[in-house]
Write a protein that holds these residues in place. Sequence first.
Motif, mmCIF file in Angstrom:
data_model
loop_
_atom_site.group_PDB
_atom_site.id
_atom_site.type_symbol
_atom_site.label_atom_id
_atom_site.label_comp_id
_atom_site.label_asym_id
_atom_site.label_seq_id
_atom_site.Cartn_x
_atom_site.Cartn_y
_atom_site.Cartn_z
ATOM 1 N N TYR A 228 0.892 -1.268 0.155
ATOM 2 C CA TYR A 228 -0.190 -0.021 -0.067
ATOM 3 C C TYR A 228 0.793 1.383 0.011
ATOM 4 O O TYR A 228 0.775 2.219 -0.730
ATOM 5 N N MET B 36 2.372 1.998 -3.581
ATOM 6 C CA MET B 36 1.525 2.744 -4.525
ATOM 7 C C MET B 36 1.251 4.073 -4.212
ATOM 8 O O MET B 36 1.159 4.866 -5.109
ATOM 9 N N ILE B 37 0.902 4.274 -3.019
ATOM 10 C CA ILE B 37 0.691 5.693 -2.287
ATOM 11 C C ILE B 37 1.766 6.627 -2.531
ATOM 12 O O ILE B 37 1.599 7.611 -3.086
ATOM 13 N N ALA C 27 2.553 7.397 -6.207
ATOM 14 C CA ALA C 27 1.455 8.457 -6.867
ATOM 15 C C ALA C 27 2.021 9.869 -6.126
ATOM 16 O O ALA C 27 1.905 10.855 -6.863
ATOM 17 N N VAL D 107 -2.748 6.951 -13.856
ATOM 18 C CA VAL D 107 -3.984 6.239 -12.891
ATOM 19 C C VAL D 107 -3.966 5.017 -13.805
ATOM 20 O O VAL D 107 -4.355 4.038 -13.204
ATOM 21 N N ILE E 183 -1.103 2.594 -13.057
ATOM 22 C CA ILE E 183 -0.776 2.075 -11.667
ATOM 23 C C ILE E 183 -2.035 1.021 -11.169
ATOM 24 O O ILE E 183 -1.540 0.206 -10.771
ATOM 25 N N THR E 184 -2.973 1.538 -11.539
ATOM 26 C CA THR E 184 -4.057 0.872 -11.077
ATOM 27 C C THR E 184 -4.055 -0.408 -11.835
ATOM 28 O O THR E 184 -4.407 -1.382 -11.127
ATOM 29 N N SER F 86 -1.279 -2.698 -10.431
ATOM 30 C CA SER F 86 -1.395 -3.262 -9.019
ATOM 31 C C SER F 86 -2.615 -4.261 -8.790
ATOM 32 O O SER F 86 -2.415 -5.129 -8.055
ATOM 33 N N CYS G 76 -6.415 -0.547 -4.353
ATOM 34 C CA CYS G 76 -5.989 -0.502 -5.664
ATOM 35 C C CYS G 76 -7.129 0.113 -6.585
ATOM 36 O O CYS G 76 -6.678 1.070 -7.524
ATOM 37 N N MET H 250 -7.174 3.853 -6.695
ATOM 38 C CA MET H 250 -6.024 4.827 -7.158
ATOM 39 C C MET H 250 -6.043 5.866 -7.575
ATOM 40 O O MET H 250 -5.543 7.154 -7.457
ATOM 41 N N THR I 94 -6.649 8.589 -5.586
ATOM 42 C CA THR I 94 -5.615 9.121 -4.786
ATOM 43 C C THR I 94 -4.613 10.047 -5.738
ATOM 44 O O THR I 94 -4.201 11.074 -5.071
ATOM 45 N N ILE I 95 -4.354 9.720 -6.681
ATOM 46 C CA ILE I 95 -3.791 10.474 -7.805
ATOM 47 C C ILE I 95 -4.107 11.762 -7.981
ATOM 48 O O ILE I 95 -3.407 12.730 -7.861
#
Length: 449
Positions: free
Chosen positions: A59, A62-63, A66, A104, A107-108, A111, A140, A143, A146-147
């Motif tokens: 986690y 990924m965070i 971004a 986006v 990564i999505t 993941s 995920c 995401m 989040t981005i």
Amino acid sequence: MRVRNMTEGNPLSHILLFAIPLFIGNIFQQIYSIVDQMVAGHCLGDGAIAAIGATSALYGLMINLASGLNNGYAITVTQSFGAGDGQRLRRSIAGMIMLDAGSVVIITTLSLVFMEPLLRFMNTPENIFYEAYSYIAVICGGMGATICYNMVAGILRAVGNSRTPLYFLMLSSGINIGLDLLFVAVLGFGIIGTAVATVIAQTVSACAAGTYLLKNYRDILPEKEDFSHIPASTYSALLSTGISMGLMYCMIDIGSVIFQRANNELGEAIITAHTAARRWIMVFMQPLTTVAQANATFVGQNWGAGKKDRIRRAMRQVMGIELLWCGFSAAVIFLLGGLLVSVTTGSNDIQMIDNAVLSLKLHVGFFPFVCIIFVLRNAMQAMGKKVVPVSASCIELAMKIGAASVLIPMLGFLGTSLTEPLTWVVMMAFLSVAYLLMRKGLFGIDKTA
């Protein structure tokens, strides 16, 4: 439109006023992470905490990817703002939007496709595997939100507005806490309820922040023609700083994934202790990261304006403030560490609490090294000097791989707790030497930088 021009006036005043909203916002992020843990622990037991903890490195990867990409892109935006170049500023933001749209999707997709084999690779215990996979898969899927939030926050902070992103973080935190209680404590959705609550909260925050940006910052936002006239040099600058910052964060988190793989082999009780300790380590580390981030914005604006003397003065002041916080953190942990762990986990397992407190004490004892790392690494990135910060992250990656191979199998949880403090010592020494050489002109910066 709220902006803060940091190229004039008292450096420390600018940095602290900019840092306060960042700090409060980061604390709110940590609060709802702790609430996730408290709700899971009190309602679902230690196994739920272990399931969430087993995915924490992935986690975080990924965070932070971004966040790192957008913090890097924002350096170019910050320098454009500091230089007073409106056209370059708009086109930098346009490029940032285009690059984030691609991020986006990439990564999505990656993941979601590779999450299950990654959890297997990390030796996630079978008795918590399903809960861990369900939790991280939902995260995920969100995401994109989040981005989007990180992009908007990066733009606002680049022009000196750290207060507004705070309001949207507070909104997100409040929604997350309320939905945690509703989904888990009331409706009984289990661990997946905490993940769904997080995604909904982040989506609301991203939409609200984006709407605010469109309504209040039209003067700096790109028009249609800006998207079609983004120079190759702008993309190059954005990708250079974005990938550099993202790579720096990824190196750290790839090391954490390998590191957690070794830690997961120690069993559910150790995973729980590690997770409980990490929550409080991150809380007490927030002021250090926040002031360093605020200083990076200050450095970026003044670097763009060519005011290098202000950068050197600010870095000395920031170091002093961060060292004071290190002393306060150590006092709190050594006096109240056990109570903090017990309250947030809802556990009465003495061995788990003792292990968590051991980790806390070892980490806060080495916080002075961390503050130097954060200040130097962020400042170098803001000056456009990318090689040294990434190299420092490579050192961290190598040491975590070494710990996973030798230290943790040999010493168990003591090895887990010692890995980061020892890594910080080596990284601090490397960054300090590199910065001193940089000041002497090795990296093309004069002695006043």
